[in-house]
Design an enzyme around this catalytic site. Structure first.
Site, short mmCIF file in Angstrom:
data_model
loop_
_atom_site.label_atom_id
_atom_site.label_comp_id
_atom_site.label_asym_id
_atom_site.label_seq_id
_atom_site.Cartn_x
_atom_site.Cartn_y
_atom_site.Cartn_z
N CYS A 188 0.83 -1.20 0.00
CA CYS A 188 0.00 0.00 0.00
C CYS A 188 0.87 1.26 0.00
CB CYS A 188 -0.95 -0.01 1.19
SG CYS A 188 -0.17 -0.39 2.76
N HIS A 215 -0.32 5.90 8.29
CA HIS A 215 -0.92 4.66 7.79
C HIS A 215 -2.17 4.30 8.60
CE1 HIS A 215 -1.29 0.52 6.46
NE2 HIS A 215 -0.24 0.66 5.66
#
Length: 284
Positions: A188, A215
């Site tokens: 990601c 995150h």
């Protein structure tokens, strides 16, 4: 980042994988999805909307079929899915959208060898979204047992030499259908960072860099004091790396579900913004 992961399963990439269905009458790619977590379910939603390109022939996860069906329908972040989702008495997930009705067999096996695909069912492509099978050796049963032609992994494959990491918009041209039977959609953080770094490096140049990633929480992260299932990372909240982008990454996990921020230091702001605007106008 989720969108970039999922975009790997779109028709454009399907064509690059050697499954281009550009002629009328060509059958869709037959797909087995293993791992019905966040990425697996979202990939399923997107791919299911393209029945001319993808046909799901089997689903597998380690939880009850009723839970998978419920979570396919209802997502706290991405909203309620349009089609009706239900389960019949034969471990089959039934998806209805108008006149379209798909009945997809479901198993709950922890191993690839334990996935019992119905006799006569052909699997051409596997979406490996469990986060468990991350080496060539662990992925091999998809070819020997499932007889798949291609495996797309939703996380980086931890192997030497590395499996091709594809970040859509950055390097998908590197895919070689003759040899790349396993590909990954990278991480990601890499999906978030690589497109920005590519534009800046190609236009301005980068000598070295350090990024800070804010995150989202993950299912393996405890947000209050509790044992962590990932024994190799008992304090899963502090730092990480984005090795595919070649930069050191300070990773801060934040207890939110759908936000994120990535900071790249030591870049002249006005120059970078000018390049970004130019690339945006060019449709990149």
């Amino acid at each position: 980042a989720y969108r970039n992961h999922i975009s790997f399963f779109t028709e454009k990439t399907c064509i690059k994988l050697g499954y281009g269905r550009t002629k009328i009458g060509m059958p869709p790619v037959k797909v087995l999805l293993n791992g019905c977590g966040r990425i697996g379910r979202l990939a399923f939603r997107v791919a299911w909307a393209h029945p001319d390109v993808f046909q799901f022939v089997h689903l597998n996860d380690i939880t009850a079929v009723e839970s998978v069906a419920y979570l396919l329908k209802y997502d706290s972040v991405h909203g309620t899915w349009g089609p009706d989702v239900s389960v019949d008495g034969n471990n089959t997930i039934v998806i209805k959208d108008g006149d379209r009705v798909d009945r997809i067999p479901y198993t709950s096996s922890k191993t690839i060898e334990g996935i019992a695909v119905a006799e006569g069912t052909t699997v051409e492509m596997v979406y490996e979204c469990t986060g468990v099978f991350l080496t060539r050796a662990k992925i091999a049963p998809y070819f020997s047992h499932i007889c798949a032609k291609k495996v797309v992994v939703s996380a980086p494959v931890k192997d030497t030499p590395p499996v091709l990491n594809i970040v859509v918009g950055c390097n998908e041209e590197k895919y070689d259908p003759a040899i790349d039977h396993i590909v990954t959609a990278a991480s990601c953080t890499t999906n978030c960072l690589a497109p920005v770094v590519k534009v800046i490096h190609e236009n301005l140049g980068i000598e070295r860099g350090c990024i800070t990633t804010i995150h989202n929480l993950t299912n393996t992260q405890t947000i209050v004091d509790a044992p962590n299932a990932k024994k190799a990372d008992l304090r899963r909240a502090r730092w990480g790396q984005a090795p595919a982008a070649g930069l050191y990454d300070i990773l801060i996990r934040h207890p939110t579900c759908d936000t994120g921020r990535l900071l790249l230091r030591r870049t002249h702001v006005s120059a970078a913004n000018g390049v970004g605007r130019a690339q945006g106008r060019a449709g990149i």
